[in-house]
Design a protein around this motif. Structure first.
Motif, PDB file in Angstrom:
ATOM      1  N   ILE A 190       0.868  -1.179   0.000  1.00 40.70           N
ATOM      2  CA  ILE A 190       0.000   0.000   0.000  1.00 40.70           C
ATOM      3  C   ILE A 190       0.903   1.227   0.000  1.00 40.70           C
ATOM      4  CG2 ILE A 190      -1.905   1.189   1.120  1.00 40.70           C
ATOM      5  CD1 ILE A 190      -2.415  -1.491   2.652  1.00 40.70           C
ATOM      6  N   VAL A 191       0.874   1.991  -1.093  1.00 39.15           N
ATOM      7  CA  VAL A 191       1.770   3.138  -1.273  1.00 39.15           C
ATOM      8  C   VAL A 191       0.963   4.408  -1.038  1.00 39.15           C
ATOM      9  CG1 VAL A 191       3.413   4.248  -2.815  1.00 39.15           C
ATOM     10  CG2 VAL A 191       3.022   1.775  -2.982  1.00 39.15           C
ATOM     11  N   ILE A 192       1.239   5.109   0.045  1.00 43.34           N
ATOM     12  CA  ILE A 192       0.450   6.293   0.366  1.00 43.34           C
ATOM     13  C   ILE A 192       1.201   7.561  -0.024  1.00 43.34           C
ATOM     14  CG2 ILE A 192      -0.702   5.060   2.238  1.00 43.34           C
ATOM     15  CD1 ILE A 192       0.885   6.665   4.231  1.00 43.34           C
ATOM     16  N   ASN A 193       0.440   8.591  -0.347  1.00 43.61           N
ATOM     17  CA  ASN A 193       1.009   9.886  -0.698  1.00 43.61           C
ATOM     18  C   ASN A 193       1.085  10.737   0.571  1.00 43.61           C
ATOM     19  OD1 ASN A 193       1.754  12.331  -1.782  1.00 43.61           O
ATOM     20  ND2 ASN A 193      -0.191  12.705  -2.824  1.00 43.61           N
ATOM     21  N   ALA A 194       2.166  10.582   1.322  1.00 47.19           N
ATOM     22  CA  ALA A 194       2.281  11.219   2.633  1.00 47.19           C
ATOM     23  C   ALA A 194       2.502  12.720   2.549  1.00 47.19           C
ATOM     24  CB  ALA A 194       3.408  10.567   3.440  1.00 47.19           C
ATOM     25  N   ASN A 195       2.650  13.281   1.347  1.00 47.36           N
ATOM     26  CA  ASN A 195       2.679  14.730   1.205  1.00 47.36           C
ATOM     27  C   ASN A 195       1.298  15.318   1.466  1.00 47.36           C
ATOM     28  OD1 ASN A 195       5.507  14.886  -0.077  1.00 47.36           O
ATOM     29  ND2 ASN A 195       4.425  13.380  -1.327  1.00 47.36           N
ATOM     30  N   ASN A 196       0.287  14.476   1.394  1.00 48.09           N
ATOM     31  CA  ASN A 196      -1.063  14.818   1.792  1.00 48.09           C
ATOM     32  C   ASN A 196      -1.179  14.530   3.292  1.00 48.09           C
ATOM     33  OD1 ASN A 196      -3.803  14.908   2.328  1.00 48.09           O
ATOM     34  ND2 ASN A 196      -4.353  13.293   0.889  1.00 48.09           N
ATOM     35  N   TYR A 197      -1.350  15.576   4.096  1.00 49.98           N
ATOM     36  CA  TYR A 197      -1.386  15.416   5.551  1.00 49.98           C
ATOM     37  C   TYR A 197      -2.780  15.082   6.069  1.00 49.98           C
ATOM     38  CZ  TYR A 197       3.436  16.812   6.274  1.00 49.98           C
ATOM     39  OH  TYR A 197       4.810  16.836   6.285  1.00 49.98           O
ATOM     40  N   ASN A 198      -3.690  14.758   5.185  1.00 51.97           N
ATOM     41  CA  ASN A 198      -5.023  14.333   5.577  1.00 51.97           C
ATOM     42  C   ASN A 198      -4.996  12.827   5.818  1.00 51.97           C
ATOM     43  OD1 ASN A 198      -7.711  13.730   5.885  1.00 51.97           O
ATOM     44  ND2 ASN A 198      -8.395  14.759   4.027  1.00 51.97           N
TER      45      ASN A 198
ATOM     46  N   ASP B   7       9.436  17.523  11.008  1.00 56.56           N
ATOM     47  CA  ASP B   7       8.260  17.253  10.200  1.00 56.56           C
ATOM     48  C   ASP B   7       7.950  15.766  10.115  1.00 56.56           C
ATOM     49  OD1 ASP B   7      10.687  17.496   8.248  1.00 56.56           O
ATOM     50  OD2 ASP B   7       9.202  16.396   7.100  1.00 56.56           O
ATOM     51  N   GLY B   8       8.947  14.914  10.362  1.00 62.61           N
ATOM     52  CA  GLY B   8       8.720  13.481  10.316  1.00 62.61           C
ATOM     53  C   GLY B   8       7.724  12.996  11.339  1.00 62.61           C
ATOM     54  N   ILE B   9       7.603  13.726  12.463  1.00 60.30           N
ATOM     55  CA  ILE B   9       6.682  13.239  13.504  1.00 60.30           C
ATOM     56  C   ILE B   9       5.346  13.964  13.486  1.00 60.30           C
ATOM     57  CG2 ILE B   9       8.492  12.377  15.030  1.00 60.30           C
ATOM     58  CD1 ILE B   9       8.398  14.902  16.608  1.00 60.30           C
ATOM     59  N   ILE B  10       5.155  14.881  12.554  1.00 61.63           N
ATOM     60  CA  ILE B  10       3.864  15.560  12.476  1.00 61.63           C
ATOM     61  C   ILE B  10       2.756  14.563  12.118  1.00 61.63           C
ATOM     62  CG2 ILE B  10       2.541  17.243  11.128  1.00 61.63           C
ATOM     63  CD1 ILE B  10       5.124  18.928  11.024  1.00 61.63           C
ATOM     64  N   LEU B  11       3.078  13.565  11.301  1.00 65.60           N
ATOM     65  CA  LEU B  11       2.108  12.540  10.915  1.00 65.60           C
ATOM     66  C   LEU B  11       2.074  11.353  11.878  1.00 65.60           C
ATOM     67  CD1 LEU B  11       2.771  12.470   7.076  1.00 65.60           C
ATOM     68  CD2 LEU B  11       0.585  13.022   8.134  1.00 65.60           C
ATOM     69  N   ARG B  12       3.005  11.318  12.814  1.00 67.37           N
ATOM     70  CA  ARG B  12       3.151  10.127  13.658  1.00 67.37           C
ATOM     71  C   ARG B  12       1.903   9.836  14.482  1.00 67.37           C
ATOM     72  NH1 ARG B  12       8.043  10.095  17.801  1.00 67.37           N
ATOM     73  NH2 ARG B  12       9.242  10.106  15.867  1.00 67.37           N
ATOM     74  N   THR B  13       1.364  10.861  15.146  1.00 68.52           N
ATOM     75  CA  THR B  13       0.205  10.626  16.011  1.00 68.52           C
ATOM     76  C   THR B  13      -0.997  10.136  15.224  1.00 68.52           C
ATOM     77  OG1 THR B  13      -0.474  12.942  15.806  1.00 68.52           O
ATOM     78  CG2 THR B  13       0.953  12.369  17.661  1.00 68.52           C
ATOM     79  N   GLN B  14      -1.082  10.535  13.950  1.00 71.71           N
ATOM     80  CA  GLN B  14      -2.248  10.171  13.157  1.00 71.71           C
ATOM     81  C   GLN B  14      -2.116   8.796  12.511  1.00 71.71           C
ATOM     82  OE1 GLN B  14      -3.546  13.687  10.650  1.00 71.71           O
ATOM     83  NE2 GLN B  14      -1.575  14.439  11.403  1.00 71.71           N
ATOM     84  N   LEU B  15      -0.920   8.489  12.000  1.00 68.60           N
ATOM     85  CA  LEU B  15      -0.754   7.259  11.231  1.00 68.60           C
ATOM     86  C   LEU B  15      -0.515   6.027  12.096  1.00 68.60           C
ATOM     87  CD1 LEU B  15       1.365   8.514   8.198  1.00 68.60           C
ATOM     88  CD2 LEU B  15      -1.095   8.112   8.321  1.00 68.60           C
ATOM     89  N   THR B  16       0.167   6.183  13.227  1.00 66.04           N
ATOM     90  CA  THR B  16       0.486   5.015  14.053  1.00 66.04           C
ATOM     91  C   THR B  16      -0.765   4.231  14.448  1.00 66.04           C
ATOM     92  OG1 THR B  16       2.445   6.155  14.899  1.00 66.04           O
ATOM     93  CG2 THR B  16       1.693   4.222  16.121  1.00 66.04           C
ATOM     94  N   PRO B  17      -1.839   4.882  14.938  1.00 68.24           N
ATOM     95  CA  PRO B  17      -3.042   4.105  15.270  1.00 68.24           C
ATOM     96  C   PRO B  17      -3.694   3.459  14.045  1.00 68.24           C
ATOM     97  CG  PRO B  17      -3.079   6.267  16.327  1.00 68.24           C
ATOM     98  CD  PRO B  17      -1.973   6.294  15.327  1.00 68.24           C
ATOM     99  N   ILE B  18      -3.606   4.115  12.897  1.00 68.22           N
ATOM    100  CA  ILE B  18      -4.187   3.535  11.676  1.00 68.22           C
ATOM    101  C   ILE B  18      -3.437   2.266  11.285  1.00 68.22           C
ATOM    102  CG2 ILE B  18      -4.559   3.931   9.204  1.00 68.22           C
ATOM    103  CD1 ILE B  18      -4.943   6.901   9.867  1.00 68.22           C
ATOM    104  N   PHE B  19      -2.122   2.305  11.373  1.00 66.16           N
ATOM    105  CA  PHE B  19      -1.324   1.120  11.046  1.00 66.16           C
ATOM    106  C   PHE B  19      -1.643  -0.020  12.002  1.00 66.16           C
ATOM    107  CE2 PHE B  19       2.202   4.085   9.269  1.00 66.16           C
ATOM    108  CZ  PHE B  19       1.474   4.268   8.109  1.00 66.16           C
ATOM    109  N   ASP B  20      -1.776   0.298  13.291  1.00 66.86           N
ATOM    110  CA  ASP B  20      -2.110  -0.731  14.275  1.00 66.86           C
ATOM    111  C   ASP B  20      -3.473  -1.349  13.993  1.00 66.86           C
ATOM    112  OD1 ASP B  20       0.238  -0.428  15.617  1.00 66.86           O
ATOM    113  OD2 ASP B  20      -0.607   0.397  17.453  1.00 66.86           O
ATOM    114  N   ALA B  21      -4.458  -0.492  13.753  1.00 60.12           N
ATOM    115  CA  ALA B  21      -5.833  -0.968  13.576  1.00 60.12           C
ATOM    116  C   ALA B  21      -5.972  -1.869  12.362  1.00 60.12           C
ATOM    117  CB  ALA B  21      -6.783   0.222  13.470  1.00 60.12           C
ATOM    118  N   ASN B  22      -5.085  -1.695  11.386  1.00 58.31           N
ATOM    119  CA  ASN B  22      -5.177  -2.486  10.156  1.00 58.31           C
ATOM    120  C   ASN B  22      -4.094  -3.553  10.057  1.00 58.31           C
ATOM    121  OD1 ASN B  22      -7.379  -1.191   8.284  1.00 58.31           O
ATOM    122  ND2 ASN B  22      -6.318   0.535   9.262  1.00 58.31           N
TER     123      ASN B  22
END
Length: 520
Positions: free
Chosen positions: A309-317, A357-372
């Motif tokens: 799964i290749v995500i476009n992490a430049n999109n912060y949504n 900037d590497g950790i700006i997405l951390r709080t959002q993505l970590t739970p998503i990765f866990d849940a899936n």
């Protein structure tokens, strides 16, 4: 083979945002090292590969090569049985065409048709983007393909399939062709290289890396890149776009890529123009993405029992990434391995991005990765190597800093960094919010049925740019390295195991111990 030259500090900018500021986040700058191809141009290979390992020939042919915008890019198909093709043409046709045969003479070849749409205008010339998907490929077989370019069938090229139950891919970080543009050497007469000489230098080194990697590990079946294929963003004017397309020509010029499919993510240097999506025919593009960048969308594909799964992490949504991951899993429910590829490293160890900037997405993505139940996340962006322990979300609610999100999916770094620099209370709060993980397993070597997600950050594959490591190694990092030399990883996946080994391009020797995840 690789000689390192000192370089001045260079500011890095995120896509859709201004350059990051200084302060406690530190100045965002490349190191004093880079990979100068002119100092030792000849590369020894067991099998000489025409003119792409000879520096003098490379220089002589550069003016023609950089304007060869019509090179073919192979990408994995939606599954093992498919292969995607993308290329530019000067002529518009009703149907883009590729034919496949099991012999070089192309006897009894099967034709496949696709789309030909308006692409990029380069130096006033309209180029068209051609995309075709071929299918019917079987394991451990040799095929030949031809593309029809401007009304003529091109020379037949070989494509070999591997074993979907036991395959290997090469993971490379940030080729970023042209990123050495601020460097100086004898050929530049003491001046900065500029975009053209830098693209020539970095494209040559990119060829060297791929040639050496395939020579050292011929078992490699395809290539994965977490983004930043090029350096110029291509979003300012016609000259800027032309220089970006020159860099794509240098990137795609690698002869290895005529036979090796590549699955590349969108980096912050790729995301500002449509050139990325015009060149690469990615499978299953996530068109539902609500705030995509001009380069296009995330996508997914399967290979054997692995789902990528290749995500476009430049999109912060992060909601877009959650939706893509859930869709990919729903369509591939039996995939044993779930692997995310993204550009920004949320668990890296580089000075420039891993603690900013590497950790700006951390709080959002970590739970998503866990849940899936994601197993592995492959990252780039930090131009330094890092391997983590098995990590999970801490299960707590954390601030997403929504006030700094932009409508188009970006992040307002100007405002954020100004406050971070001046407001010590906010700075401490921000850092506390990004302590959003637990270390689930610190075992090394081989781990069996571990909890958590494994994160791998790649160093530069070309040496066009290197970053320092952060002074104090983070507690989540199991191993890291910065030896100022290009490297690549070889990842092997079987029915039950995922194994990664990482190598120095020049010596072929491992720069880290092997790490294996076993799932039973």
């Amino acid at each position: 083979m690789f000689y390192l030259k000192k370089r001045r500090k260079q500011m890095i900018a995120l896509c859709l945002s201004a350059a990051l500021s200084v302060g406690s986040l530190t100045a965002y700058a490349a190191t004093e090292y880079w990979n100068d191809a002119s100092t030792k141009p000849m590369v020894e290979t067991k099998t000489p590969i025409s003119d792409n390992t000879n520096w003098e020939q490379w220089k002589a042919g550069w003016d023609n090569l950089k304007t060869n915008y019509e090179q073919v890019a192979l990408t994995p198909g939606a599954d093992f049985s498919k292969l995607n093709f993308g290329w530019y043409s000067k002529e518009k046709t009703d149907k883009a065409m590729v034919r496949i045969a099991d012999n070089k003479e192309m006897k009894n070849a099967k034709e496949f048709k696709g789309t030909c749409t308006e692409g990029t205008v380069i130096n006033g010339v309209q180029y068209y983007s051609n995309k075709v998907t071929a299918d019917g490929f079987k394991p451990n077989s040799t095929y030949y393909y031809q593309v029809k370019l401007n009304g003529e069938w091109q020379q037949a090229q070989e494509y070999k399939t591997g074993d979907p139950d036991n395959f290997s891919f090469m993971f490379v970080g940030d080729p970023q062709i042209g990123s050495s543009y601020k460097q100086k050497n004898a050929e530049s007469n003491g001046k900065k290289l500029g975009n053209d000489l830098a693209a020539r230098n970095d494209s040559y080194n990119w060829n060297v890396t791929l040639n050496k990697a395939m020579e050292q590990h011929p078992e490699i079946d395809f290539l994965v890149s977490p983004g930043d294929q090029v350096s110029v963003k291509g979003n300012e004017d016609a000259k800027d776009l032309k220089e970006q397309e020159d860099q794509y020509s240098g990137y795609l010029s690698a002869s290895v890529l005529r036979n090796l499919p590549q699955a590349v993510a969108i980096g912050n240097h790729d995301c500002s123009s449509a050139s990325y999506q015009n060149h690469f025919n990615n499978p299953n593009p996530f068109l539902e993405e609500s705030t995509p960048t001009p380069a296009g969308n995330g996508y997914f594909y399967s290979y054997g029992n692995a789902l990528f799964i290749v995500i476009n992490a430049n999109n912060y949504n992060a909601a877009d990434h959650k939706a893509l991951i859930e869709k990919a899993i729903k369509e591939n429910p039996n995939a044993k391995w779930r692997i995310v590829v993204m550009h920004q490293d949320i668990y890296g160890s580089g000075l420039d991005h891993s603690d900013s900037d590497g950790i700006i997405l951390r709080t959002q993505l970590t739970p998503i990765f866990d849940a899936n139940d994601i197993d592995v996340v492959l990252q780039g962006h930090d131009h330094s190597y890092a391997r983590t322990y098995q990590l999970t979300s801490d299960g707590q609610a954390h601030d997403e800093f929504l006030e700094y999100k932009q409508d188009q999916g970006g992040f307002n770094h100007d405002n954020f960094d100004e406050r971070f620099e001046k407001d010590g209370v906010f700075r401490a709060y921000y850092k506390s919010q990004n302590l959003c993980y637990n270390i689930a397993d610190k075992s090394q070597g081989t781990v069996v049925n571990p909890e958590g997600v494994f994160y791998l950050t790649s160093n530069s594959a070309t040496g066009s740019k290197f970053y320092n490591l952060i002074p104090e190694q983070q507690d989540y990092v199991a191993a890291r390295s910065q030896n100022w030399r290009p490297s690549y990883s070889v990842i092997n996946i079987t029915k039950d195991s995922f194994t990664v080994n990482t190598y120095d391009v020049e010596t072929g020797e491992a720069i880290d111990s092997s790490y294996t995840i076993v799932k039973k």
